[in-house]
Write an enzyme that holds these catalytic residues in place. Sequence first.
Site, short mmCIF file in Angstrom:
data_model
loop_
_atom_site.label_atom_id
_atom_site.label_comp_id
_atom_site.label_asym_id
_atom_site.label_seq_id
_atom_site.Cartn_x
_atom_site.Cartn_y
_atom_site.Cartn_z
N ASP A 76 60.54 39.79 40.88
CA ASP A 76 60.42 41.25 40.79
C ASP A 76 60.71 41.80 42.18
OD1 ASP A 76 59.66 43.89 40.62
OD2 ASP A 76 57.63 43.51 39.86
N TRP A 98 51.09 44.29 40.78
CA TRP A 98 52.22 44.15 39.85
C TRP A 98 52.37 42.71 39.41
CZ3 TRP A 98 53.22 48.50 37.77
CH2 TRP A 98 53.16 49.67 38.51
N LYS A 105 62.69 53.10 43.38
CA LYS A 105 62.20 52.95 44.75
C LYS A 105 63.34 52.81 45.75
CE LYS A 105 57.84 51.47 43.05
NZ LYS A 105 57.43 50.55 42.00
C1 LIG Z 1 56.79 50.15 40.90
C2 LIG Z 1 56.76 48.71 40.59
C3 LIG Z 1 56.76 48.23 39.28
C4 LIG Z 1 56.70 49.14 38.07
O1 LIG Z 1 57.93 49.67 37.80
P1 LIG Z 1 58.22 50.57 36.50
O2 LIG Z 1 59.70 50.75 36.58
O3 LIG Z 1 57.44 51.83 36.68
O4 LIG Z 1 57.79 49.81 35.30
C5 LIG Z 1 56.81 46.86 39.09
N1 LIG Z 1 56.84 46.01 40.12
C6 LIG Z 1 56.81 46.43 41.41
C7 LIG Z 1 56.84 45.43 42.52
C8 LIG Z 1 56.77 47.79 41.67
O5 LIG Z 1 56.74 48.21 42.94
#
Ligand SMILES: *Cc1c(COP(=O)(O)O)cnc(C)c1O
Length: 358
Positions: free
Chosen positions: A171, A101, A195
């Site tokens: 993030d 990511w 998540k």
């Molecule tokens: C799952 C994830 C993403 C992607 O998220 P979306 O909402 O599907 O765009 C980005 N960064 C991390 C760390 C993730 O675990």
Amino acid sequence: MSTNQRVFNFNAGPASLPLEVLEEIRDNFMNFGGMSVLEISHRSKEFGKILDDAKSLLKELMGIPADHRILFLQGGASTQFAMIPMNLLNGSAGYSITGYWAKKAAAEAKLFGQVNEPFSSSDTNFNKTPVNGDIKVSKGSSYLHITTNNTIYGTEYNEYPETGDIPLVADMSSDILSHKIDVNRFDLIYAGAQKNLGPAGVTVVVIRSGLAKINHRPLPAMMKYSTHVENDSLYNTPPVFTIYSVMLVLNWIKRSGGIEGIEKRNLEKAKLIYDAIDNSTFYKGTAEKMSRSIMNITFNLPTEDLEERFIKEAELQGLVGLKGHRAIGGVRASIYNVFPIEGAKALAEFMKEFERKI
Ligand SMILES: *Cc1c(COP(=O)(O)O)cnc(C)c1O
């Protein structure tokens, strides 16, 4: 399958929701002033209260300072990969490359300026995160971007880099609310809800208000943080039902002991599974011990055939979603905030039993 036969959901996302919250959604579904929650206006007083509650719960749980704004946006964390550089990148920015990511975020930033990589663990297949001192951000960087938990490689930051005057952007899609943090050290935090916070469809952004005013280039209204701050996340129709669900999950977290309670349980859950790995020579963790994630636990068995068998047999026992991401293979147990401790115990037991039997 009825609700009392729920499986343990180890998927990386979307992830488990508390059964209590699902029942609350079901029981109150139609009770919104003669309408269901799917039908109410985003300008109604019912939704006004939901949005206010969601914000104040998040503020309380995370300890968000008064100078930070809370936004509920759409397009997932992946849209933030683009919005961050569009709004904030002027010249160059630093990206700490700790996994899949982080690389995706950096790729979007390259469309808008120069990307420096003050840290990368790609040489060792992303098995570690930096410690303080590993990261030197170049002077004049617009910001430093980090991915606090690396969902696919099973690593997590133990400490966050000191960036001085340079804004720190994080993030936190896969570890938001999993442990106590000092929000004041961050200038922008973002996380897709699916998540740790609720169902898919909304992304939480916590941004220092000064940062939301930066204006380096003309942008469409929907892509500007200032638009969403000025309109309190109501510039366009927000995902009403998802925000409602997130609010209920936040309430559940509060009832479950807040962030301290969640952190304690997360550590217990992770320890059960890491102990099962460390007390065997059969299972091998992929992350360096210092960088291990308490959210996503990644490990290998001696052969791919055994891994396949492990995943299949686990599924038959109600332990679902253990297949590692295609980028790394092996086994991955995602045990986010809501995931029950009973599930971690069941997996640890299954691991011992599987090894004994082989
Ligand atoms: C799952 C994830 C993403 C992607 O998220 P979306 O909402 O599907 O765009 C980005 N960064 C991390 C760390 C993730 O675990």
